[in-house]
Design a protein around this motif. Structure first.
Motif, PDB file in Angstrom:
ATOM      1  N   TRP A  24      34.209 -22.727  24.825  1.00  0.00           N
ATOM      2  CA  TRP A  24      32.942 -23.139  25.437  1.00  0.00           C
ATOM      3  C   TRP A  24      33.216 -24.052  26.626  1.00  0.00           C
ATOM      4  O   TRP A  24      32.665 -23.870  27.717  1.00  0.00           O
TER       5      TRP A  24
ATOM      6  N   GLY B  52      32.631 -23.556  30.656  1.00  0.00           N
ATOM      7  CA  GLY B  52      32.066 -24.615  31.486  1.00  0.00           C
ATOM      8  C   GLY B  52      32.965 -24.946  32.660  1.00  0.00           C
ATOM      9  O   GLY B  52      32.483 -25.172  33.772  1.00  0.00           O
TER      10      GLY B  52
ATOM     11  N   LEU C 131      32.414 -22.698  35.572  1.00  0.00           N
ATOM     12  CA  LEU C 131      31.185 -23.054  36.287  1.00  0.00           C
ATOM     13  C   LEU C 131      31.414 -24.300  37.130  1.00  0.00           C
ATOM     14  O   LEU C 131      31.000 -24.381  38.294  1.00  0.00           O
TER      15      LEU C 131
ATOM     16  N   ILE D 265      20.892 -17.769  36.899  1.00  0.00           N
ATOM     17  CA  ILE D 265      20.911 -17.297  35.505  1.00  0.00           C
ATOM     18  C   ILE D 265      22.227 -16.612  35.203  1.00  0.00           C
ATOM     19  O   ILE D 265      22.867 -16.869  34.183  1.00  0.00           O
TER      20      ILE D 265
ATOM     21  N   THR E 248      25.049 -19.155  34.702  1.00  0.00           N
ATOM     22  CA  THR E 248      24.995 -20.116  33.596  1.00  0.00           C
ATOM     23  C   THR E 248      24.759 -19.478  32.239  1.00  0.00           C
ATOM     24  O   THR E 248      24.840 -20.170  31.233  1.00  0.00           O
TER      25      THR E 248
ATOM     26  N   LEU F 283      27.552 -19.939  29.367  1.00  0.00           N
ATOM     27  CA  LEU F 283      27.620 -21.308  28.856  1.00  0.00           C
ATOM     28  C   LEU F 283      26.349 -21.655  28.092  1.00  0.00           C
ATOM     29  O   LEU F 283      26.387 -22.191  26.985  1.00  0.00           O
ATOM     30  N   GLY F 284      25.196 -21.303  28.695  1.00  0.00           N
ATOM     31  CA  GLY F 284      23.918 -21.682  28.106  1.00  0.00           C
ATOM     32  C   GLY F 284      23.686 -21.028  26.758  1.00  0.00           C
ATOM     33  O   GLY F 284      23.294 -21.696  25.801  1.00  0.00           O
TER      34      GLY F 284
ATOM     35  N   MET G 228      25.860 -22.492  24.098  1.00  0.00           N
ATOM     36  CA  MET G 228      25.419 -23.844  23.755  1.00  0.00           C
ATOM     37  C   MET G 228      24.169 -23.794  22.880  1.00  0.00           C
ATOM     38  O   MET G 228      24.079 -24.483  21.863  1.00  0.00           O
TER      39      MET G 228
ATOM     40  N   PHE H 189      23.456 -25.242  19.203  1.00  0.00           N
ATOM     41  CA  PHE H 189      22.382 -26.174  18.853  1.00  0.00           C
ATOM     42  C   PHE H 189      21.523 -25.595  17.737  1.00  0.00           C
ATOM     43  O   PHE H 189      21.114 -26.314  16.816  1.00  0.00           O
TER      44      PHE H 189
END
Lengths: 102, 121, 511, 317, 101
Positions: D162, D166, D169, D258, D261, D264-265, D268, D272
């Motif tokens: 992860w 990142g 990016l 979009i 990211t 990564l998004g 993540m 969560f």
């Protein structure tokens, strides 16, 4: 003393690391310094993977392989960033070495 | 000199059969496919080493790129032989990776290096 | 690791800044700034909450993916990490506030500052990740995150000078991380684990370990700009924008120090000799003297402050020789360990506050004057009394005059030095303080001097000055809860621990 | 007999690295570096690291190769001071040779050799650590994939992966920061005039895409996976840019954001979500582990590919 | 079995021979265009022979398809790349910027 695949590549890794280290300090041109960092990284990764080969059971230890893939990505990103900085400096000032400031 | 007598007596067959036996013994016990593969790999590696001379001499950038093309092809050949030697089919995926990406450097050279004088960088 | 309570906090401390950074990419300039300031408060309150939780329950862990080490990665927040995270949060909030106004004031001139916000939050995530990490390879990834973000922030101004400094910084940092990774490879090869806790138990002394220690320490010394490798720091820190310089000086270099502290006290305890500590101490002392002397010679404010960073980081290194027992000394009965650790932690905090404040003040000066030559600081008191005061207060803390945090740090360091009998560090500490006093008073003398020619001061938003002043005050305020903080830190496994020299009792090699 | 291949390969690798550093001309150094990358890929194979070999092959002859060639071109041009304008093709101007005073060179050389000897001795004595093969193998059935390297990357050590997504990016943002965003809007390379070139690019695009997708899917049971696929997909973008189809600058800004990211998004947000339902960060519910890993890999590959394309598109300006 | 192995050996040796020929051509020929000609032809043939040999050795349908695919792709890319390199070189020589350094 047994010489096998592991021994050969772990020695290679040490030599590559030393070549890269020397290159970063001794080379003057930006591009060559950046290549030297990549060679240094190659030495480190070779070291990792040669341990995986040595400790192989039914298959080679997957952890170093995964670490090396992560490491290569990170190192390449850093190298690409360094390249962009170097090219930008070259574009702005025409310089391609650090000059005598060091 | 072979004559009809020999053929009739069958000694020549013995002889050929013997030769076949010897040959198959040699193939089975002295010659091994693995050793042959290793020789081929080393040969191809030395080939790459020879190619380095051209890389070193140049003189133009196109020559150097051509040499890297040779390296790519020879590397693919080495990988294929290794796939046979190690009996690992996944190595073919590495070959394809080299293969599909070998063109990109050439296109890069052609497109990027042809920018003419005065053109905005 | 079963005995520690598990909580989502450690994962959130990395995840939240990362989420904010990713989200901020979708906003335009103003939205980013707003998100940045709000987000900094959010992360800050999370850090505060984590601090309280740690105070309540002690060390908190989070087993990522449910895979226990050595296979998986574990995040651990112990009191030491909590202090660093809290420090990052406090300074981060102030710098975020400052940057909001700073960039609003400068937005017309250059249009690429919107990148500041995502990069700063990525940097924050990296820093938190570093403080929480309990895995050698994960530490490498986090320092690379920090490096890339830090260099990107340092070159944000886009000037050739900053770019060159940034490239040098990046190359030095890459060498550092590759050297570190080389050590990690050797350690993994010889133990088959990357987890710090497990490593502390299974790592056997030997040539491999000593070499791994050497390359890892060298790599980290390059990253934290210790004396012979400090060459990249002053140009990079002085050429960056003001809030970025503050971030780099106050937080980024502390990351490598934290790693070194962790690794030395938790992983390499049995490989260290007395001489190794002395060597690190010598580089520290050299950094103190050389950095301070160079700072005294500078004619530019930011370069002066950057050289002062080299010197102040040297003090941190002088803590290491005290941690290693001389042959014949016993770590359990050594009474100088607590002062040495206190000195280290307080030096980190005092320097972070003071240096952030000084760089922010330098930014204010640059904004007001258009340049940062020191002779133009004349009459600063009349024009910007708050900034002058911030410079004065931060400077006093750097010198180490009571009752500042810097004083506490240096006093404790001196105490540790004398208690341990390694008195030879004392002259360097005192000389460093004197030289620091030299350049700080040079600044203050100019600030109070009447101006010969009135340079046109441009008006600067008050809030910027308030931020700088509050940070400067912070370097004094940390002294108030000092007792409680030390008590809190004692819950950490490594805090106050010493390293017994392997010369003692024939070495550990026999075990 | 194996040792012959290994030692020859090792000697070639070291020789190439050495020549790369000592080559008198920059262009030689760059091309020797390409050959070095090839040797390294072969070395990975010899060490049984097929995943790493694919990654190295993709990077050395794909991404890094193009960047290096492009930079080489840049560095052999001369730009007038403080002006981003090309003055002349400076192919006639020799690149300065690296020269040092002999004492410096000797001291540094001796230091390096000393370092080398110490490191060789240290490596020689590395005790058998055993590695984590056994644990990794034992937990494989619960990880959702059959290939141990993929299991490590996407499950056991998903946190590192992860962060790595990142980092790419961040690298992209960093390159923007170094170059100045305004440049991004300039027109790209001239469109390819040659019909054959255009055809070739158009033929290779689906091939790259399909093979990337194959590697991505194959990562579940064999060497391959997100990163290798990403470099191949990134090569599509690079090829299209080289041919004058500036895909990355044409698509709308929001879409670009979009694309860059999403890997990564999503990773993540998945983490969560798991935490919100009581699990740990990056803990997959065992029943869906295989599927979720595939989704994460696909999105990560898309993001990385977009980032690599953007890096290239930005750098060649 | 033996016949198959003999075939493999013959194919691989032929492949090696063509590779050597290509490399020697690369080294000995005077200018880029003739080098290009020698190298591209010989290498593709060499790779083809080696591919055939290995396909025979592995003798799995999936691998054979892959190897065939590799070879076709190589033919395609090397034909294109030799054309592109040649054209590039000609343009460079035309505009007198050809000599590098």
């Amino acid at each position: 003393m047994k010489i096998g695949t592991y021994e050969i590549y772990s020695l290679t890794s040490a030599i590559l690391f030393a070549i890269g280290l020397g290159g970063v300090f001794l080379a003057k041109h930006f591009l060559r310094k950046i290549i030297a960092t990549i060679i240094m990284g190659a030495g480190v990764f070779l070291c990792f993977v040669s341990f995986a080969k040595r400790d192989a059971l039914t298959f080679a230890d997957p952890i170093p392989h995964a670490l090396v893939i992560t490491g290569i990505v990170v190192a390449v990103t850093a190298a690409a960033f360094a390249l962009s900085l170097a090219r930008r400096i070259h574009k702005l000032t025409g310089e391609d070495t650090f000059g005598n400031e060091k | 000199m072979l004559t009809l007598k020999h053929f009739l007596s069958g000694s020549v067959y013995d002889n050929i059969a013997l030769r076949l036996v010897v040959a198959s013994f040699l193939v089975k016990n002295v010659f091994s496919m693995d050793a042959f593969f290793i020789i081929v790999i080393i040969f191809l590696l030395l080939n790459i080493g020879l190619g380095l001379i051209r890389l070193w001499r140049g003189p133009s950038i196109a020559d150097r790129l051509l040499t890297t093309q040779l390296f790519g092809t020879a590397g693919m050949a080495i990988l294929m032989v290794m796939a046979g030697y190690l009996n690992d089919l996944t190595l073919l995926n590495v070959v394809i990776t080299f293969n599909v990406l070998s063109i990109i450097l050439v296109i890069c050279l052609v497109q990027v290096w042809k920018k003419k004088k005065g053109e905005a960088p | 690791m079963k005995e520690f309570p598990t909580s989502a906090l450690p994962a959130l401390l990395v995840g939240l800044p990362m989420l904010l950074a990713t989200m901020s990419l979708f906003f335009r300039v103003k939205g980013r700034a707003l998100l940045g300031v709000l987000g900094s408060f959010l992360v800050g309150s999370l850090a505060f909450f984590a601090f309280i939780e740690v105070a309540k329950y002690g060390t908190i862990i989070h087993i990522l993916g449910g895979w226990e080490p050595p296979l998986g990665i574990l995040l651990r927040i112990d009191p030491l990490a909590a202090v660093f995270i809290g420090l990052t949060a406090i300074i981060g909030i102030f710098i975020s506030l400052y940057s909001w106004w700073y960039f609003r004031a400068r937005i017309a001139s250059i249009g690429r500052f919107p990148l500041f916000w995502p990069l700063w939050f990525f940097l924050w995530a990296g820093l938190n990740g570093l403080f929480l990490s309990n895995d050698l390879f994960n530490l490498y990834v986090t320092i690379e995150v920090i490096t890339i973000c830090a260099v990107a922030l340092a070159v944000l101004s886009g000037e050739a000078k900053a770019l060159k400094a940034g490239l040098r910084y990046l190359l030095a940092a890459i060498i550092g991380s590759m050297a570190y990774l080389f050590g990690v490879a050797l350690i993994y090869g010889s133990t088959g684990t990357l987890d710090l806790n497990l490593l502390g138990e299974v790592l056997k002394p030997g040539n491999t370990k000593t070499f791994a220690l050497i390359v890892i320490t060298l790599g980290l010394l390059i990253k934290k700009a210790a004396f012979p490798f400090h060459f990249w720091l002053p140009p990079a820190h002085s050429a960056a924008l003001a809030p970025v310089s503050a971030l780099l000086s106050a937080l980024v270099v502390k990351g490598a120090f934290y790693m070194m502290l962790r690794l030395w006290t938790e992983v390499f305890e049995v490989s260290l000799t007395f001489a190794a500590g002395q060597l690190i101490g010598i580089t520290g002392a050299a950094a103190v003297l050389w950095g301070s002397w160079q700072a005294l010679l500078q004619t530019n404010f930011k370069l002066l402050v950057a050289h002062s960073s080299v010197a102040q980081m040297g003090y941190l290194l002088m803590m290491f020789p005290l941690l290693i027992m001389a042959p014949g000394q016993d770590a359990d009965s050594a009474e100088w360990l607590a002062p040495a650790w206190t000195a280290g932690i307080f030096q980190v905090m005092a320097h972070a506050f003071a240096k952030a404040s000084l760089f922010l003040s330098a930014g204010i000066v640059v904004m007001a004057l258009g340049h940062d030559r020191i002779e133009s600081l004349r009459d600063l008191v009349a024009w910007m009394p708050m900034t002058a005061m911030a410079i004065g207060i931060a400077g006093v803390s750097l010198i180490g005059l009571p009752p500042s945090g810097g004083f506490l740090a240096k006093w404790m360091l001196l105490k540790g030095v004398f208690l341990s009998g390694q008195w030879w560090w004392a002259p360097a500490i005192l000389a460093g303080s004197l030289l620091t006093a030299g350049y700080v008073f040079m600044l203050l003398r100019l600030a109070f001097a009447p101006a010969r020619v009135k340079d046109p001061f441009r008006p600067v938003p008050k809030i910027l000055q308030v931020c700088a002043l509050l940070l400067a005050l912070g370097s004094f305020l940390i002294v108030i809860p000092a007792e409680n903080l030390i008590q809190f830190l004692e819950g950490s496994k490594s805090f106050g621990s010493g390293i017994e020299s392997i010369m003692k009792g024939g070495g550990y090699g026999n075990e | 007999m194996d040792i012959l291949i290994d030692s020859l390969l090792a000697i070639l690798t070291i020789y190439l690295a050495f020549r790369c550093m000592l080559a008198p001309k920059l262009s030689k150094a760059v091309f020797v570096f390409f050959a070095f990358g090839l040797m390294l890929a072969l070395a990975w194979i010899r060490l049984g690291a097929v995943d790493v070999a694919i990654a190295e092959a993709a990077i050395a002859s794909g991404f890094m190769g193009v960047l290096m060639l492009d930079s080489l071109r840049d560095f052999s041009l001369i730009f007038s001071k403080n002006q981003e304008r090309l003055e002349e093709t400076a192919s006639k101007i020799p690149i300065k040779k690296d020269s040092y005073h002999w004492t410096t060179a000797l001291a540094l050389g001796l230091g390096l050799i000393l370092f080398l000897l110490i490191s060789i001795q240290a490596i020689w004595e590395v005790p058998q650590g055993g590695g984590l093969t056994a644990i990794a193998e034992a937990n494989l059935p619960m990880s959702g994939v059959e290939h141990p390297v993929t299991a490590v990357l996407l499950n056991y050590r998903a946190y590192d992966t992860w962060l790595e997504i990142g980092v790419i990016l961040m690298g992209l943002l960093a390159i923007f920061a170094a170059g100045g965003l305004k440049q991004y809007r300039k027109p790209g390379l001239a469109p390819a005039q040659d019909p054959l070139l255009r055809k070739t690019i158009l033929i290779f695009t689906p091939v790259l895409f399909l093979f990337g997708a194959f590697l991505l899917y194959f990562g579940k049971m064999g060497p391959g996976g997100a990163f290798q696929a990403a470099v191949l997909w990134g090569a599509i973008g690079i090829l299209l840019h080289l041919g004058g189809w500036t895909v990355f600058t044409v698509i709308p800004r929001r879409m670009r954001q979009i694309l860059v990211t999403i890997g990564l998004g999503f990773f993540m947000i998945l983490g969560f979500t798991q935490m919100a339902t009581g699990g740990a960060f990056f803990e997959y519910p065992p029943a869906y582990a295989g599927f979720l890993i595939l989704v994460v890999e696909t999105l990560a590959a898309i993001s990385i590919a977009a980032a690599l394309t953007a890096i290239f598109a930005f750098l060649t300006k | 079995m033996m016949i198959k192995e003999i075939f493999i050996v013959i194919l691989l040796v032929a492949g090696c021979f063509f590779f050597l020929a290509g490399t020697l051509g690369l080294l000995r020929f005077p200018d880029l265009f003739s080098r290009l000609h020698a190298l591209t032809n010989a290498d593709n043939l060499g790779l083809g022979f080696i591919a055939a040999g290995i396909a025979l050795y592995i003798a799995s349908p999936w691998a054979t398809v892959k190897i065939f695919f590799i070879w076709i792709l190589t033919l395609l890319s090397s034909a294109t790349s030799s054309y592109l390199i040649a054209r590039f070189q000609r343009e460079q020589e035309k505009s007198k910027n050809g000599e590098e350094e």
